[in-house]
Design a protein around this motif. Structure first.
Motif, PDB file in Angstrom:
ATOM      1  N   ALA A 213      -3.031   4.085   0.259  1.00 35.37           N
ATOM      2  CA  ALA A 213      -2.495   2.781   0.675  1.00 35.37           C
ATOM      3  C   ALA A 213      -3.572   1.835   1.175  1.00 35.37           C
ATOM      4  CB  ALA A 213      -1.432   2.985   1.753  1.00 35.37           C
ATOM      5  N   GLY A 214      -4.604   2.372   1.850  1.00 44.24           N
ATOM      6  CA  GLY A 214      -5.670   1.527   2.337  1.00 44.24           C
ATOM      7  C   GLY A 214      -6.425   0.844   1.209  1.00 44.24           C
ATOM      8  N   LEU A 215      -6.528   1.523   0.092  1.00 45.31           N
ATOM      9  CA  LEU A 215      -7.187   0.937  -1.073  1.00 45.31           C
ATOM     10  C   LEU A 215      -6.274  -0.043  -1.790  1.00 45.31           C
ATOM     11  CD1 LEU A 215      -8.879   4.139  -2.574  1.00 45.31           C
ATOM     12  CD2 LEU A 215      -9.937   2.354  -1.189  1.00 45.31           C
ATOM     13  N   LEU A 216      -5.029   0.352  -1.991  1.00 46.24           N
ATOM     14  CA  LEU A 216      -4.092  -0.449  -2.777  1.00 46.24           C
ATOM     15  C   LEU A 216      -3.636  -1.714  -2.058  1.00 46.24           C
ATOM     16  CD1 LEU A 216      -2.110   2.572  -4.206  1.00 46.24           C
ATOM     17  CD2 LEU A 216      -3.466   0.955  -5.554  1.00 46.24           C
TER      18      LEU A 216
ATOM     19  N   THR B  65      -6.667  10.945   2.161  1.00 47.44           N
ATOM     20  CA  THR B  65      -5.653  11.167   1.119  1.00 47.44           C
ATOM     21  C   THR B  65      -4.655  10.012   1.101  1.00 47.44           C
ATOM     22  OG1 THR B  65      -4.384  12.543   2.681  1.00 47.44           O
ATOM     23  CG2 THR B  65      -5.851  13.678   1.137  1.00 47.44           C
ATOM     24  N   ILE B  66      -3.779   9.959   2.083  1.00 45.35           N
ATOM     25  CA  ILE B  66      -2.717   8.954   2.108  1.00 45.35           C
ATOM     26  C   ILE B  66      -3.286   7.538   2.156  1.00 45.35           C
ATOM     27  CG2 ILE B  66      -0.623   8.195   3.277  1.00 45.35           C
ATOM     28  CD1 ILE B  66      -0.403  11.005   2.192  1.00 45.35           C
TER      29      ILE B  66
ATOM     30  N   GLY C 113       0.796  -1.222   0.000  1.00 42.84           N
ATOM     31  CA  GLY C 113       0.000   0.000   0.000  1.00 42.84           C
ATOM     32  C   GLY C 113       0.825   1.266   0.000  1.00 42.84           C
ATOM     33  N   HIS C 114       1.699   1.420   0.993  1.00 39.65           N
ATOM     34  CA  HIS C 114       2.417   2.678   1.190  1.00 39.65           C
ATOM     35  C   HIS C 114       3.701   2.812   0.378  1.00 39.65           C
ATOM     36  CE1 HIS C 114       0.020   4.572   4.331  1.00 39.65           C
ATOM     37  NE2 HIS C 114      -0.104   3.392   4.921  1.00 39.65           N
ATOM     38  N   VAL C 115       4.534   1.801   0.401  1.00 39.92           N
ATOM     39  CA  VAL C 115       5.886   1.942  -0.130  1.00 39.92           C
ATOM     40  C   VAL C 115       5.940   2.383  -1.595  1.00 39.92           C
ATOM     41  CG1 VAL C 115       7.961   0.628  -0.772  1.00 39.92           C
ATOM     42  CG2 VAL C 115       7.050   0.486   1.561  1.00 39.92           C
ATOM     43  N   PRO C 116       5.171   1.780  -2.513  1.00 37.27           N
ATOM     44  CA  PRO C 116       5.276   2.227  -3.904  1.00 37.27           C
ATOM     45  C   PRO C 116       4.990   3.715  -4.089  1.00 37.27           C
ATOM     46  CG  PRO C 116       4.151   0.120  -3.800  1.00 37.27           C
ATOM     47  CD  PRO C 116       4.275   0.597  -2.388  1.00 37.27           C
ATOM     48  N   MET C 117       4.020   4.251  -3.364  1.00 38.37           N
ATOM     49  CA  MET C 117       3.719   5.675  -3.504  1.00 38.37           C
ATOM     50  C   MET C 117       4.798   6.547  -2.868  1.00 38.37           C
ATOM     51  SD  MET C 117       1.156   5.834  -5.388  1.00 38.37           S
ATOM     52  CE  MET C 117       1.166   7.614  -5.329  1.00 38.37           C
ATOM     53  N   LEU C 118       5.402   6.067  -1.784  1.00 41.23           N
ATOM     54  CA  LEU C 118       6.484   6.834  -1.153  1.00 41.23           C
ATOM     55  C   LEU C 118       7.729   6.877  -2.032  1.00 41.23           C
ATOM     56  CD1 LEU C 118       6.206   5.609   2.556  1.00 41.23           C
ATOM     57  CD2 LEU C 118       5.483   7.811   1.617  1.00 41.23           C
TER      58      LEU C 118
END
Length: 458
Positions: A351-354, A334-335, A297-302
């Motif tokens: 990230a919650g969606l992905l 948002t995040i 969820g988080h890492v790819p966007m970061l």
């Protein structure tokens, strides 16, 4: 551990006082305390610099922020401290404790942060009465928001209090906070099987449901960090990758942190990450963050520069705001559950969606309501933490979302502005003309360098 003990004390302490209301104090004890305090010379002296903070005054009552140290909190000191607040009919709005960084004789030394309401005439006497039973009593003049870290090393104080855990989960999680700051974890065959199922189902949706920035980064993670079905990536490898791409780095956390601690870390481009994986009985859902949520969820966007900047800016807004709940709502929509437009379609970047197969499909369907991203509306919109969201906010693009957030930040009532210094990895409170002048000087040097670069290009 001391964290669990201190939380229990904190709840016991708070139970004496109604939140955001006046406590029923004992008039006789209050009069006695005032009489004793006024007999002593220190009590009649004016408050020192930094000891006169009053957030606001209304109907003869003042709201104060106090910090103090209680040595060996297992003794009667805690009870005596509570008696002071009770005697002055103080209404406790917020209270939290942290272990003292350098305890003297015992690990039970605690630092307290208290936001309380008391009658104007009792401010000085209350503070002087506190000084008799605790140490290092201070009121905070330049920080009218709850404590937040100002140096990257202060993040060591942000992973002690775990705000939530799931008692029905298997708690033999492969997590260690000792030794290597990012220890390598040997996952079991069952844990790897859970990862495989989650990875396969989600990666099948990404090409049609994830935003372009996510897809680009995900491809690089597969190439450079061992993102694959049969192997759970190690935080050490992923953190190294992020550091080179956007300056973000990972730190291990043992569970769901308090919102303020988690959000404060983002201001330093630090992401507090769990290392355990969700229970095998429910691979498509986890009641708490786990490595599927973090890594998928988080890492790819970061790993995207624009999104990394967006995350940091949003965190600085929350740190300088007195209303952390608005900051939490902004983070959530948002995040965690943000959507954006790309090539005429709506895509997910939250990230919650992905990291949730079911909600990712639902969020991009016609079932929920899609509203344009507006920070003023988003910050006060209620969110659901037990089911899918009925409403999602859609940004035109990341740059537009960042611009709107910065504009919104200017409207938020806050006592100071913040600036992140990437050279010292610290946050500076811009509360004096000299600090602003120093920041402008740095900006002038950067502008000169950019002008010189443009001249060379042309």
């Amino acid at each position: 551990p001391i964290e669990s003990v201190s939380l229990g004390r904190e709840l016991d302490f708070l139970s004496r006082f109604p939140m955001k209301t006046d406590a029923a104090g004992a008039p006789g004890r209050r009069a006695s305390l005032k009489e004793d305090a006024e007999k002593e010379t220190p009590a009649t002296e004016p408050l020192g610099k930094g000891e006169g903070l009053v957030w606001e005054e209304e109907e003869g009552r003042a709201t104060l922020i106090l910090t103090f140290t209680l040595r060996d909190a297992r003794t009667a000191g805690l009870s005596k401290t509570a008696n002071v607040f009770e005697a002055f009919e103080a209404g406790i709005h917020h209270l939290e404790t942290r272990p003292v960084k350098k305890p003297r004789n015992t690990s039970d030394d605690l630092e307290f942060f208290v936001k309380c309401e008391v009658h104007n005439s009792d401010v000085s006497v209350l503070i002087n009465s506190l000084k008799k039973v605790v140490q290092d009593v201070k009121t905070i003049r330049d920080e009218r928001v709850p404590w937040f870290p100002k140096k990257i090393r202060d993040l060591d104080k942000c992973h002690h209090l775990i705000a939530k855990y799931e008692p029905d989960l298997d708690h033999d999680h492969p997590v260690s906070l000792r030794g290597d700051p990012l220890p390598r974890v040997e996952y079991t065959a069952q844990e790897t099987a859970t990862w495989r199922e989650v990875y396969r189902k989600l990666s099948s949706l990404y090409p049609t449901h994830a935003c372009k920035q996510y897809l680009d980064a995900f491809q690089q993670l597969e190439k450079c960090c061992g993102y694959q079905e049969d192997s759970i990536p190690q935080l050490q490898d992923v953190s190294r990758f992020l550091k080179e791409r956007t300056g973000f780095q990972l730190r291990p956390a043992a569970g769901l942190l308090s919102p303020r601690d988690f959000l404060a870390s983002l201001a330093f481009r630090v992401f507090q990450s769990t290392q355990y994986i969700r229970h095998s009985s429910s691979p498509m859902h986890s009641p708490e963050p786990d490595c599927c949520h973090e890594l998928l969820g988080h890492v790819p966007m970061l790993a995207d520069k624009e999104f990394a900047q967006f995350s940091q800016v949003r965190s600085l807004v929350c740190n300088s705001s007195s209303n952390e709940f608005k900051g939490l709502d902004l983070y959530w929509f948002t995040i965690e559950f943000g959507l954006c437009k790309q090539s005429g379609s709506i895509k997910a970047y939250g990230a919650g969606l992905l990291s949730s197969y079911g909600e990712l499909v639902y969020a991009l369907s016609n079932k929920p309501e899609h509203k344009p991203f507006d920070p003023e509306l988003t910050a006060v919109h209620p969110y659901q933490d037990q089911t899918f969201q009925p409403v999602y906010f859609v940004a035109e693009n990341f740059e537009d979302a960042k611009a709107k957030l910065q504009k919104y930040a200017l409207k938020i009532k806050k006592p100071f502005s913040l600036h992140y210094d990437p050279f010292t990895c610290s946050i500076e409170v811009l509360n004096t003309p000299q600090k602003v002048k120093n920041m402008l000087s740095q900006m002038k040097e950067e502008l000169k360098n950019l002008c010189f670069a443009l001249e060379n290009i042309s």
